[in-house]
Design an enzyme around this catalytic site. Structure first.
Site, PDB file in Angstrom:
ATOM      1  N   SER A 171      16.580  16.903  -5.051  1.00 32.41           N
ATOM      2  CA  SER A 171      17.592  17.123  -6.080  1.00 32.41           C
ATOM      3  C   SER A 171      17.043  16.950  -7.493  1.00 32.41           C
ATOM      4  O   SER A 171      17.417  17.698  -8.403  1.00 32.41           O
ATOM      5  CB  SER A 171      18.760  16.156  -5.864  1.00 32.41           C
ATOM      6  OG  SER A 171      18.290  14.818  -5.830  1.00 32.41           O
ATOM      7  N   LEU A 172      16.143  15.987  -7.694  1.00 30.94           N
ATOM      8  CA  LEU A 172      15.668  15.679  -9.036  1.00 30.94           C
ATOM      9  C   LEU A 172      14.236  16.140  -9.300  1.00 30.94           C
ATOM     10  O   LEU A 172      13.819  16.225 -10.453  1.00 30.94           O
ATOM     11  CB  LEU A 172      15.749  14.162  -9.285  1.00 30.94           C
ATOM     12  CG  LEU A 172      17.102  13.496  -9.061  1.00 30.94           C
ATOM     13  CD1 LEU A 172      17.016  12.009  -9.389  1.00 30.94           C
ATOM     14  CD2 LEU A 172      18.191  14.169  -9.880  1.00 30.94           C
ATOM     15  N   ALA A 173      13.476  16.411  -8.247  1.00 37.73           N
ATOM     16  CA  ALA A 173      12.053  16.715  -8.435  1.00 37.73           C
ATOM     17  C   ALA A 173      11.522  17.506  -7.242  1.00 37.73           C
ATOM     18  O   ALA A 173      12.228  17.708  -6.246  1.00 37.73           O
ATOM     19  CB  ALA A 173      11.265  15.408  -8.597  1.00 37.73           C
ATOM     20  N   GLN A 174      10.284  17.958  -7.370  1.00 37.69           N
ATOM     21  CA  GLN A 174       9.606  18.592  -6.251  1.00 37.69           C
ATOM     22  C   GLN A 174       8.188  18.052  -6.156  1.00 37.69           C
ATOM     23  O   GLN A 174       7.660  17.498  -7.128  1.00 37.69           O
ATOM     24  CB  GLN A 174       9.597  20.111  -6.384  1.00 37.69           C
ATOM     25  CG  GLN A 174       8.863  20.667  -7.575  1.00 37.69           C
ATOM     26  CD  GLN A 174       9.161  22.150  -7.780  1.00 37.69           C
ATOM     27  OE1 GLN A 174      10.330  22.578  -7.761  1.00 37.69           O
ATOM     28  NE2 GLN A 174       8.119  22.947  -7.965  1.00 37.69           N
ATOM     29  N   VAL A 175       7.574  18.200  -4.975  1.00 33.24           N
ATOM     30  CA  VAL A 175       6.271  17.594  -4.714  1.00 33.24           C
ATOM     31  C   VAL A 175       5.229  18.665  -4.415  1.00 33.24           C
ATOM     32  O   VAL A 175       5.478  19.588  -3.631  1.00 33.24           O
ATOM     33  CB  VAL A 175       6.360  16.607  -3.533  1.00 33.24           C
ATOM     34  CG1 VAL A 175       5.002  15.984  -3.238  1.00 33.24           C
ATOM     35  CG2 VAL A 175       7.380  15.518  -3.831  1.00 33.24           C
ATOM     36  N   LYS A 189       4.618  14.314  -7.683  1.00 30.72           N
ATOM     37  CA  LYS A 189       6.063  14.492  -7.798  1.00 30.72           C
ATOM     38  C   LYS A 189       6.394  14.833  -9.242  1.00 30.72           C
ATOM     39  O   LYS A 189       6.061  14.076 -10.155  1.00 30.72           O
ATOM     40  CB  LYS A 189       6.773  13.213  -7.370  1.00 30.72           C
ATOM     41  CG  LYS A 189       8.293  13.290  -7.419  1.00 30.72           C
ATOM     42  CD  LYS A 189       8.911  11.999  -6.880  1.00 30.72           C
ATOM     43  CE  LYS A 189      10.432  12.034  -6.948  1.00 30.72           C
ATOM     44  NZ  LYS A 189      11.032  10.792  -6.400  1.00 30.72           N
ATOM     45  N   ASP A 326      18.338   4.954  -0.287  1.00 31.71           N
ATOM     46  CA  ASP A 326      18.379   6.390  -0.027  1.00 31.71           C
ATOM     47  C   ASP A 326      17.471   6.735   1.154  1.00 31.71           C
ATOM     48  O   ASP A 326      16.596   7.595   1.053  1.00 31.71           O
ATOM     49  CB  ASP A 326      17.935   7.152  -1.281  1.00 31.71           C
ATOM     50  CG  ASP A 326      18.415   8.593  -1.279  1.00 31.71           C
ATOM     51  OD1 ASP A 326      19.301   8.925  -0.477  1.00 31.71           O
ATOM     52  OD2 ASP A 326      17.893   9.395  -2.077  1.00 31.71           O
TER      53      ASP A 326
END
Length: 539
Positions: A171-175, A189, A326
């Site tokens: 939702s907030l970032a990608q890797v 990240k 989470d």
């Protein structure tokens, strides 16, 4: 259930849509006057557009329920069939809205996917299969822009190798996978570029809608969720905060749970290549926690993984008081434990749990941790008096403690209060699930009231509990889960009481209590073994 609070309210929905469509500009202007919300112009354009889209989706969902269920007798087979179809359609509409808006909306979708005791199963299933690792992706050009802003160089200069195709997007970032100039493989990240600009707008928009829904439907009270978003999202957007949490988590296990230290891991942080919006970590070659086939290929039993997950989070909740909140499937990996540790009886390798995404942690103060541990101990031992007493201390009240117990265990109250030693070990039947869904529909307003009463930290424990339950179910629903919770919560209570002992006599009484608890836990262990034996013999 959704039709329960949507039906009979068409006028309100029409008014809602009109107000949101016509008042978007005024709302944007009001939001822009708040100095805590960045760039006014971006808020001015983002808030009205998102409100319009949200209002249209909400109105479409409301109309679908009203039109599709109109005239169908309550409880009829035809109504149940149509309601299932409407739930599925509307869940997909909500999913598409979350994906379109991205960011905080996806986090809300992830939260919905865990609310089995509140929303229809169709919503849980649609969100759970869509929201964990299928989120929108930032382009390589956007990634390069983040690198230039944060490190002053593009990815191909910072790293020897950098894969422009992301391994996963959240939702907030990608890797992305990369390799440092000294040859080490790393995971990078990178925060989605739009998050900085839209986080405040999303918070304002979602907050407005939830407050308006509460005005329209007083039983729908999720204003606590907005408070939690305002508190948690800024921390989750700071990757250095996340990195510090990961190191603190491991340190807690080394100090407070040394017997578990070899079985829990978090990727090493490369601090010289990390900023608040870009985090470089050790690359982990491991299986996702719910990928049963990949786990077995590593020589690990999925049931052992389920036990380890239960143990790790029980230690965090009841002993450390510093909890990763989470723990969905995409945030946990599994690999063989170091030093070739094996389960002697099974001849299998022991697992090590790798925790990712440490942005959302909660700290339980001493009284809360003590009461929560005592509540779980009471639940495991079917101590009705203890369940009531500790539920009241945590805010559930004398009128809703049975509902609180049901939400925690996902068992009907008659099973929770059953004095049989294996009352929580027996896996829930389809009849139990239907009964819980009926409770969710029938007691929707009471559930909302309960959630509004509980401290926010306990609400996050409920979310954590739901995530862990879903993971455990994917791994085969180990019967030892409740036994582990019972043991660790009991140990934590004894440790806390020993810290507060005031005399030799109080120390002796605690020791006697420990012996009694051990005897009861042994009874639970024997019951688990017998239950597993019966299951094997019955095929």
């Amino acid at each position: 259930m959704a039709s329960r609070f949507l039906s009979g309210s068409r006028r309100k929905w029409v008014m809602t849509g009109s107000l949101l469509l016509g008042g978007g500009g005024a709302i944007a202007a009001a939001s822009s006057s708040n100095e805590n919300i960045p760039p006014t112009v971006k808020l001015f354009t983002a808030v009205p557009f998102r409100l319009i889209l949200d209002a249209f989706t909400a109105a479409t969902i409301a109309f679908d329920y009203e039109y599709s269920l109109w005239g169908l007798p309550e409880g009829s087979l035809e109504r149940l069939k149509v309601k299932h179809e409407v739930h599925t359609r509307c869940a997909r509409r909500l999913r598409d809205l979350c994906f379109h808006n991205g960011g905080i909306y996806i986090k809300l979708g992830q939260h919905i996917s865990q609310l089995e005791y509140v929303v229809p199963q169709e919503y849980v299933q649609v969100m759970r299969t869509s929201m964990l690792n299928k989120c929108p992706i930032s382009s390589y050009e956007q990634i390069c822009a983040v690198f230039m802003k944060e490190l002053g160089r593009p990815p191909h200069e910072v790293f020897k190798e950098f894969d422009p195709v992301p391994l996963a997007s959240a939702s907030l970032a990608q890797v992305h996978a990369a390799r440092t100039h000294d040859g080490k493989k790393v995971a990078v990240k990178i925060q989605h570029t739009h998050m900085t600009d839209t986080a405040a707008a999303d918070s304002a928009t979602v907050g407005l809608i939830v407050n308006f829904l509460h005005w329209c439907f007083p039983s729908f009270d999720y204003r606590w969720l907005i408070d939690e978003i305002h508190d948690s999202v800024p921390k989750e957007l700071d990757f250095l905060y996340e990195a510090k949490n990961s190191e603190k988590c491991l340190d807690n296990f080394k100090r407070l749970s040394p017997h578990m230290a070899d079985y829990i891991y978090a990727p090493k942080i490369y601090w010289n290549l990390s900023t608040s919006k870009l985090l470089t970590m050790e690359f982990m070659d491991a299986a996702e926690v719910t990928d049963v086939n990949a786990i077995r290929k590593q020589g690990i039993q999925p049931t052992e993984v389920a036990k380890l997950v239960s143990q790790v989070f029980a230690e965090m909740i009841f002993k450390h008081g510093f909890v990763h909140c989470d723990p969905h499937a995409a945030n946990m990996l599994v690999r063989p434990a170091p030093s070739g540790k094996r389960n002697i009886l099974a001849g299998k390798k022991k697992p090590q749990l790798v925790l990712l995404d440490h942005g959302l942690y909660k700290t339980l103060d001493f009284p809360t941790r003590s009461n929560y541990a005592a509540l779980w101990k009471a639940l495991i031992f079917a101590d009705v008096k203890g369940i009531k007493e500790n539920s009241v201390k945590l805010g559930a009240g004398e009128d809703l403690y049975t509902l609180f117990a049901g939400i925690l265990t996902m068992r009907p109250w008659n099973r929770v209060a059953d004095p049989s030693v294996d009352h929580l070990m027996i896996q829930g039947t389809e009849s139990d699930r239907e009964e819980l869904q009926m409770y969710a529909s029938q007691y929707f307003s009471q559930i909302s009231e309960l959630l509004s009463r509980l401290p926010r930290v306990i609400l996050l424990m409920l979310k954590t509990n739901d995530c862990l339950r879903a993971v455990n179910s994917s791994l085969g629903a180990s019967l030892d889960t409740f036994l582990i919770i019972g043991r660790v919560s009991s140990e934590a209570i004894i440790e806390m009481r020993m810290q507060q002992k005031k005399s030799l006599w109080s120390g002796l009484s605690i020791l006697v209590e420990e012996i009694i608890v051990e005897a009861r836990l042994l009874g639970l262990q024997v019951a688990a073994w017998l239950f597993q034996l019966r299951r094997v013999l019955c095929g």
